[in-house]
Scaffold this motif. Sequence first.
Motif, PDB file in Angstrom:
ATOM      1  N   PRO A 117       0.822  -1.218   0.000  1.00 30.11           N
ATOM      2  CA  PRO A 117       0.000   0.000   0.000  1.00 30.11           C
ATOM      3  C   PRO A 117       0.857   1.271   0.000  1.00 30.11           C
ATOM      4  O   PRO A 117       0.570   2.222  -0.731  1.00 30.11           O
ATOM      5  N   GLU A 118       1.933   1.256   0.779  1.00 32.99           N
ATOM      6  CA  GLU A 118       2.800   2.432   0.830  1.00 32.99           C
ATOM      7  C   GLU A 118       3.389   2.744  -0.552  1.00 32.99           C
ATOM      8  O   GLU A 118       3.382   3.890  -1.004  1.00 32.99           O
ATOM      9  N   ALA A 119       3.862   1.690  -1.232  1.00 37.01           N
ATOM     10  CA  ALA A 119       4.456   1.889  -2.555  1.00 37.01           C
ATOM     11  C   ALA A 119       3.401   2.321  -3.577  1.00 37.01           C
ATOM     12  O   ALA A 119       3.721   2.943  -4.588  1.00 37.01           O
ATOM     13  N   MET A 120       2.135   1.999  -3.305  1.00 41.38           N
ATOM     14  CA  MET A 120       1.061   2.423  -4.209  1.00 41.38           C
ATOM     15  C   MET A 120       0.623   3.865  -3.934  1.00 41.38           C
ATOM     16  O   MET A 120      -0.197   4.413  -4.657  1.00 41.38           O
ATOM     17  N   GLY A 121       1.134   4.438  -2.844  1.00 45.71           N
ATOM     18  CA  GLY A 121       0.805   5.826  -2.531  1.00 45.71           C
ATOM     19  C   GLY A 121      -0.035   6.013  -1.280  1.00 45.71           C
ATOM     20  O   GLY A 121      -0.591   7.080  -1.060  1.00 45.71           O
ATOM     21  N   LYS A 146     -12.015   8.212  -7.110  1.00 45.28           N
ATOM     22  CA  LYS A 146     -10.914   9.183  -7.195  1.00 45.28           C
ATOM     23  C   LYS A 146      -9.714   8.710  -6.359  1.00 45.28           C
ATOM     24  O   LYS A 146      -8.564   8.822  -6.778  1.00 45.28           O
ATOM     25  N   ASP A 147     -10.011   8.207  -5.169  1.00 47.43           N
ATOM     26  CA  ASP A 147      -8.933   7.695  -4.305  1.00 47.43           C
ATOM     27  C   ASP A 147      -8.146   6.587  -5.016  1.00 47.43           C
ATOM     28  O   ASP A 147      -6.923   6.528  -4.914  1.00 47.43           O
ATOM     29  N   LEU A 183      -3.985   6.195  -6.713  1.00 44.48           N
ATOM     30  CA  LEU A 183      -2.989   5.165  -6.388  1.00 44.48           C
ATOM     31  C   LEU A 183      -2.326   4.674  -7.661  1.00 44.48           C
ATOM     32  O   LEU A 183      -2.945   4.630  -8.717  1.00 44.48           O
ATOM     33  N   LYS A 184      -1.059   4.285  -7.550  1.00 42.33           N
ATOM     34  CA  LYS A 184      -0.389   3.741  -8.734  1.00 42.33           C
ATOM     35  C   LYS A 184      -0.093   2.266  -8.515  1.00 42.33           C
ATOM     36  O   LYS A 184      -0.105   1.778  -7.367  1.00 42.33           O
ATOM     37  N   VAL A 185       0.170   1.574  -9.620  1.00 41.73           N
ATOM     38  CA  VAL A 185       0.717   0.223  -9.504  1.00 41.73           C
ATOM     39  C   VAL A 185       2.147   0.409  -9.013  1.00 41.73           C
ATOM     40  O   VAL A 185       2.893   1.230  -9.552  1.00 41.73           O
ATOM     41  N   ALA A 186       2.504  -0.311  -7.951  1.00 39.44           N
ATOM     42  CA  ALA A 186       3.809  -0.098  -7.322  1.00 39.44           C
ATOM     43  C   ALA A 186       4.944  -0.243  -8.331  1.00 39.44           C
ATOM     44  O   ALA A 186       4.950  -1.169  -9.141  1.00 39.44           O
ATOM     45  N   ASP A 187       5.885   0.691  -8.275  1.00 37.17           N
ATOM     46  CA  ASP A 187       7.090   0.598  -9.091  1.00 37.17           C
ATOM     47  C   ASP A 187       8.183   0.036  -8.175  1.00 37.17           C
ATOM     48  O   ASP A 187       8.729   0.732  -7.334  1.00 37.17           O
ATOM     49  N   SER A 209     -11.686  -2.828  -8.757  1.00 39.67           N
ATOM     50  CA  SER A 209     -10.610  -2.058  -9.391  1.00 39.67           C
ATOM     51  C   SER A 209      -9.443  -1.863  -8.422  1.00 39.67           C
ATOM     52  O   SER A 209      -8.283  -1.905  -8.829  1.00 39.67           O
ATOM     53  N   LEU A 210      -9.743  -1.700  -7.129  1.00 38.62           N
ATOM     54  CA  LEU A 210      -8.652  -1.609  -6.149  1.00 38.62           C
ATOM     55  C   LEU A 210      -7.925  -2.952  -6.026  1.00 38.62           C
ATOM     56  O   LEU A 210      -6.683  -3.006  -6.033  1.00 38.62           O
ATOM     57  N   LEU A 211      -8.687  -4.036  -5.954  1.00 36.68           N
ATOM     58  CA  LEU A 211      -8.072  -5.365  -5.821  1.00 36.68           C
ATOM     59  C   LEU A 211      -7.165  -5.666  -7.023  1.00 36.68           C
ATOM     60  O   LEU A 211      -6.092  -6.248  -6.866  1.00 36.68           O
ATOM     61  N   GLN A 212      -7.585  -5.243  -8.214  1.00 37.37           N
ATOM     62  CA  GLN A 212      -6.760  -5.502  -9.405  1.00 37.37           C
ATOM     63  C   GLN A 212      -5.451  -4.715  -9.350  1.00 37.37           C
ATOM     64  O   GLN A 212      -4.382  -5.234  -9.679  1.00 37.37           O
ATOM     65  N   LYS A 213      -5.529  -3.465  -8.889  1.00 33.87           N
ATOM     66  CA  LYS A 213      -4.314  -2.648  -8.775  1.00 33.87           C
ATOM     67  C   LYS A 213      -3.341  -3.255  -7.762  1.00 33.87           C
ATOM     68  O   LYS A 213      -2.126  -3.274  -7.963  1.00 33.87           O
ATOM     69  N   ILE A 214      -3.884  -3.747  -6.658  1.00 34.48           N
ATOM     70  CA  ILE A 214      -3.035  -4.396  -5.649  1.00 34.48           C
ATOM     71  C   ILE A 214      -2.414  -5.659  -6.238  1.00 34.48           C
ATOM     72  O   ILE A 214      -1.221  -5.939  -6.045  1.00 34.48           O
ATOM     73  N   THR A 215      -3.225  -6.423  -6.971  1.00 34.49           N
ATOM     74  CA  THR A 215      -2.731  -7.679  -7.558  1.00 34.49           C
ATOM     75  C   THR A 215      -1.589  -7.407  -8.547  1.00 34.49           C
ATOM     76  O   THR A 215      -0.550  -8.081  -8.512  1.00 34.49           O
ATOM     77  N   ASP A 216      -1.770  -6.416  -9.414  1.00 36.31           N
ATOM     78  CA  ASP A 216      -0.724  -6.093 -10.396  1.00 36.31           C
ATOM     79  C   ASP A 216       0.567  -5.674  -9.681  1.00 36.31           C
ATOM     80  O   ASP A 216       1.667  -6.058 -10.089  1.00 36.31           O
ATOM     81  N   SER A 217       0.428  -4.909  -8.599  1.00 39.39           N
ATOM     82  CA  SER A 217       1.603  -4.494  -7.816  1.00 39.39           C
ATOM     83  C   SER A 217       2.278  -5.718  -7.198  1.00 39.39           C
ATOM     84  O   SER A 217       3.511  -5.842  -7.196  1.00 39.39           O
TER      85      SER A 217
END
Length: 351
Positions: free
Chosen positions: A83-87, A108-109, A113-117, A181-189
């Motif tokens: 979560p921290e790396a996602m912002g 919006k929240d 957030l980004k996919v973690a780099d 959509s949040l779960l997918q972003k976490i999964t990709d990270s």
Amino acid sequence: MTNTLKNDLILRAARGERVERVPVWLMRQAGRILPEYRAVRAKLSGFIELVSTPELAAEVTIQPVDHLDVDAAIIFSDILVIPEAMGLPYEMVEKRGPYFPETVSSEKDIQKLKVADVASDLGYVIEAIKLTKKELNGRVPLIGFAGAPFTLFCYMVEGSGSKTFSKARRMLYQAPELAHSLLQKITDSTIQYLKAQIAAGADLVQVFDSWAGILPPAHYEEFSMKYIAQICDAIDEVPITVFAKGAFFAREAMGKLDCRTIGLDWNMDIRESRQLIGPDKTLQGNLDPCALYAPDAEIVKATQSMLDQFGFQKHIANLGHGVYPDINPEKVKVFVNTVKEYSARCVEENR
Ligand SMILES: Cc1c2[nH]c(c1CCC(=O)O)Cc1[nH]c(c(CCC(=O)O)c1C)Cc1[nH]c(c(CCC(=O)O)c1C)Cc1[nH]c(c(C)c1CCC(=O)O)C2
């Protein structure tokens, strides 16, 4: 080569190969149970400083190998680094646990957030893994890990630990697309993060779904398993373990995941779990963490009974959840030594 392992029992057990004894480690083995950990920790501003300083993270990762004689190290970090790396930064409040000053509640929240780099935001974990591998010098394998998407979702929406996570679970009913959509972003990270851990030297990886047990079965399938399956499908470099605490209702489905090992908590009956999951997978667990408060002779008995039920092959011995911080390390040693001695004797006698 520095990468040749002197003890690869846990890898062989995970792959389903025959072992001469059952390997053993403990979830949360690096941490407050060890006086050596508390000494390192006392000199720092807090937990997050320890997690983000590779030399110190490597040092406390190796402590349980030195002091508890376990068959694997697990990299000292936390599931909340994603979560921290996602912002979404977290704080670790002394004696209370994680706290997120900002939480996720709207589209919006999530867009913010980004996919973690991994290279730019999680480089300190990758560095800690490289250092640990070097310092371990092949003594035992190193386990990498991540939180399951649903468990991370719980913290990111709720903002802290909770008995019910009712704020997080409310979103599953009121705004399921948002949750997805949040779960997918976490999964990709998470997929990128686990792949980077493996590239840095992690010999196997575990996904912790600590809050699986609060979901009804249909929600577990839709909001958790689906994403764990994506992770399992994406990781084929090393064996992967899925530990979904409390998800007794999902054991049969977990048998079909593309992973090598399924972790059991202490509420799960061992033989019933084997039947539901099938003969192929390796099982990990599952002594009651509170059993380590018992007199030594009782710990020996409970551990032997656990080993008998698992049957000595395709088993990685562990507790059914993380070791509690006030457990005496001497009790952990009784557990570890019993696993080693009793399982070696039983395999030798071909039981
Ligand atoms: C849910 C979860 C978290 N973190 C983790 C999970 C999944 C596993 C589980 O279900 O127990 C995973 C985790 N956290 C930590 C590890 C280190 C490696 C190991 O297992 O030895 C691992 C694998 C260090 C830690 N993570 C934390 C500590 C204690 C903080 C400290 O030492 O100051 C440690 C050693 C803090 C943490 N981190 C988290 C909580 C709820 C807390 C506070 C509760 C507590 O104090 O035990 C989130």
